[in-house]
Design a protein around this motif. Structure first.
Motif, short mmCIF file in Angstrom:
data_model
loop_
_atom_site.label_atom_id
_atom_site.label_comp_id
_atom_site.label_asym_id
_atom_site.label_seq_id
_atom_site.Cartn_x
_atom_site.Cartn_y
_atom_site.Cartn_z
N GLY A 39 0.81 -1.22 0.00
CA GLY A 39 0.00 0.00 0.00
C GLY A 39 0.84 1.27 0.00
N ILE A 40 2.06 1.16 -0.54
CA ILE A 40 2.96 2.33 -0.55
C ILE A 40 2.52 3.31 -1.64
CG2 ILE A 40 5.37 3.01 -0.93
CD1 ILE A 40 6.20 0.24 0.11
N ASP A 41 2.53 4.61 -1.32
CA ASP A 41 2.08 5.62 -2.29
C ASP A 41 3.10 5.85 -3.41
OD1 ASP A 41 -0.50 6.90 -1.16
OD2 ASP A 41 0.84 6.71 0.58
N ALA A 42 4.37 5.83 -3.07
CA ALA A 42 5.40 6.00 -4.11
C ALA A 42 6.67 5.29 -3.69
CB ALA A 42 5.69 7.48 -4.37
N ILE A 43 7.23 4.56 -4.64
CA ILE A 43 8.55 3.95 -4.45
C ILE A 43 9.49 4.70 -5.37
CG2 ILE A 43 9.93 1.85 -4.68
CD1 ILE A 43 7.37 0.24 -4.16
N VAL A 44 10.51 5.30 -4.78
CA VAL A 44 11.47 6.06 -5.58
C VAL A 44 12.84 5.41 -5.44
CG1 VAL A 44 10.16 8.21 -5.28
CG2 VAL A 44 12.06 7.71 -3.73
N THR A 45 13.66 5.61 -6.44
CA THR A 45 15.04 5.14 -6.37
C THR A 45 15.86 5.99 -7.33
OG1 THR A 45 16.49 3.20 -6.46
CG2 THR A 45 14.77 3.32 -8.13
N ALA A 93 8.87 -5.44 -11.03
CA ALA A 93 7.71 -6.30 -10.73
C ALA A 93 7.50 -6.42 -9.21
CB ALA A 93 7.91 -7.68 -11.35
N GLN A 94 8.58 -6.59 -8.47
CA GLN A 94 8.45 -6.72 -7.01
C GLN A 94 8.01 -5.40 -6.38
OE1 GLN A 94 12.30 -8.28 -5.74
NE2 GLN A 94 11.80 -10.34 -6.47
N ALA A 95 8.49 -4.28 -6.94
CA ALA A 95 8.07 -2.97 -6.42
C ALA A 95 6.58 -2.76 -6.66
CB ALA A 95 8.88 -1.87 -7.08
N LYS A 96 6.12 -3.14 -7.84
CA LYS A 96 4.70 -2.95 -8.16
C LYS A 96 3.81 -3.69 -7.16
CE LYS A 96 1.01 -4.16 -11.13
NZ LYS A 96 0.50 -5.28 -11.90
N GLU A 97 4.26 -4.85 -6.72
CA GLU A 97 3.45 -5.66 -5.79
C GLU A 97 3.14 -4.92 -4.49
OE1 GLU A 97 1.92 -8.64 -6.16
OE2 GLU A 97 2.46 -8.15 -8.23
N ILE A 98 4.06 -4.07 -4.04
CA ILE A 98 3.85 -3.41 -2.73
C ILE A 98 3.36 -1.98 -2.88
CG2 ILE A 98 5.32 -4.90 -1.32
CD1 ILE A 98 7.61 -2.92 -1.72
N GLY A 148 -2.81 2.88 -7.98
CA GLY A 148 -2.57 4.30 -8.29
C GLY A 148 -1.24 4.82 -7.76
N GLY A 149 -0.43 3.93 -7.16
CA GLY A 149 0.86 4.37 -6.62
C GLY A 149 1.90 4.53 -7.71
N TRP A 150 3.00 5.20 -7.36
CA TRP A 150 4.02 5.58 -8.36
C TRP A 150 5.32 4.81 -8.16
CZ3 TRP A 150 3.37 8.92 -12.42
CH2 TRP A 150 2.17 9.66 -12.43
N LEU A 151 5.89 4.37 -9.28
CA LEU A 151 7.21 3.75 -9.27
C LEU A 151 8.13 4.68 -10.06
CD1 LEU A 151 9.20 1.49 -8.72
CD2 LEU A 151 8.22 0.20 -10.62
N VAL A 152 9.08 5.28 -9.36
CA VAL A 152 9.87 6.37 -9.92
C VAL A 152 11.36 6.00 -9.89
CG1 VAL A 152 10.46 8.82 -9.69
CG2 VAL A 152 8.19 8.01 -8.96
N ASN A 153 12.00 6.11 -11.02
CA ASN A 153 13.43 5.76 -11.09
C ASN A 153 14.21 6.85 -11.82
OD1 ASN A 153 15.89 4.53 -11.12
ND2 ASN A 153 15.33 2.87 -12.51
N LEU A 154 15.10 7.50 -11.11
CA LEU A 154 16.00 8.50 -11.69
C LEU A 154 17.34 7.80 -11.88
CD1 LEU A 154 16.70 11.47 -12.42
CD2 LEU A 154 17.15 11.85 -9.99
#
Ligand SMILES: C[S@@+](CC[C@H](N)C(=O)[O-])C[C@H]1O[C@@H](n2cnc3c(N)ncnc32)[C@H](O)[C@@H]1O
Length: 228
Positions: free
Chosen positions: A117-123, A140-145, A149-155
C-alpha cells in the motif's frame, strides 16, 4: 543477485569509499530538479500520501525531496550500506519521527518484509547496477507493494545506442564536470537502455509511464500503477 550486482553492493559497504563518494558527489545538485519534479507530480496526484519508500537511498536526497513535498507522508529509507545509513541519519535529521531506516536489498524486495500500500517507491542512481532481468524483477516486485494508483519512480543512468553515446560523450564535459559523481565505482556495461526500462515497466504491468526528464545519460522514469 548476479555477481556484478554483488560487486556493486559490496563496495558501498566500505565506509571510507561511501564517505568519499558522498563528499565528491557534485552531480547531486544537478539532480535536485528531477527529484523535485517527481515529488510535485506524485503530490499533485496523491496529495494525501502517507508512505514513501526510497530504495538504495544512500544519503537520502530523493526521500528528502518527497517528504518536503508531502507533509502528511512518512518515509522508509532503505539501502544495504550501513555507511550510507550513518550519512542519511545526519542528513534526514530534520525529518525525525517521519523516517524509518531499513536494510533492504533491491534485488530481493519480498525478503525485506516491506509493507504494502505504498504511495510512491522512488530510487535513484542504483538500478543501473542491475542486469536487464534483475531490473525487470525489481520493477515487478516494487509494483506488488505499491498501492493502486501508486508511483514507481526511477532517476537512473541509461546506456544509449552507440551513435548517441558518441554524440553525448563528445559534449557532456562542457555541461557536467568530469568526476562530478564522486570516485569511480563498479558498473555493469552496457547499461540498460531507455527501451529496457520502458519494457520492464510494461512487463511489470505498469503501462502508464513517461520519461519525465532527461539530462545526457540520466533519465527520470515515472510509472503509475493502475487504480485497480
Ligand atoms: C550511487 S549511490 C546512489 C545513492 C542515492 N540513491 C542517490 O542518488 O544519491 C548507490 C546506492 O545504492 C546502494 N546499493 C547498491 N546495491 C544495492 C542493493 N542491492 N540493494 C540496495 N541498495 C544498494 C548503495 O549502498 C548506494 O547507497
Amino acid at each position: 543477485m548476479s555477481s556484478q550486482g554483488a560487486e556493486a553492493t559490496r563496495e558501498w559497504q566500505d565506509r571510507e569509499f561511501a564517505q568519499r563518494w558522498v563528499a565528491a558527489d557534485h552531480f547531486e545538485g544537478l539532480l535536485g530538479l528531477p527529484r523535485r519534479i517527481a515529488a510535485a507530480i506524485v503530490s499533485a496526484d496523491r496529495p494525501d500520501s502517507t508512505l514513501i519508500l526510497d530504495v538504495a537511498s544512500g544519503p537520502g536526497a530523493f526521500l528528502t525531496a518527497m517528504l518536503d513535498e508531502l507533509p502528511t507522508a512518512t518515509g522508509i529509507w532503505s539501502d544495504t550500506s550501513t555507511a550510507m545509513a550513518d550519512e542519511a541519519r545526519v542528513r534526514l535529521a530534520a525529518f525525525a519521527g517521519r523516517v524509518e531506516f531499513k536494510e533492504v536489498d533491491m534485488t530481493d524486495l519480498p525478503a525485506a518484509g516491506l509493507p504494502s500500500g505504498i504511495d510512491a517507491i522512488v530510487t535513484s542512481r542504483a538500478a543501473h547496477h542491475l542486469e536487464r532481468a534483475e531490473l525487470g524483477r525489481f520493477y515487478a516486485q516494487a509494483k506488488e507493494i505499491l498501492a493502486p494508483g501508486g508511483w514507481l519512480v526511477n532517476l537512473d543512468h541509461i546506456g544509449p545506442v552507440e551513435v548517441w553515446d558518441r554524440r553525448l560523450r563528445a559534449v557532456r564535459s562542457r555541461f557536467v564536470p568530469s568526476g562530478a559523481e564522486g570516485p569511480k565505482h563498479h558498473h555493469n556495461y552496457p547499461l540498460t537502455s531507455v527501451s529496457d526500462h520502458l519494457d520492464a515497466y510494461a512487463e511489470a504491468g505498469i503501462d502508464d509511464v513517461e520519461v519525465v526528464w532527461r539530462g545526457f545519460y540520466t533519465c527520470l522514469f515515472m510509472g503509475r500503477k493502475a487504480d485497480s
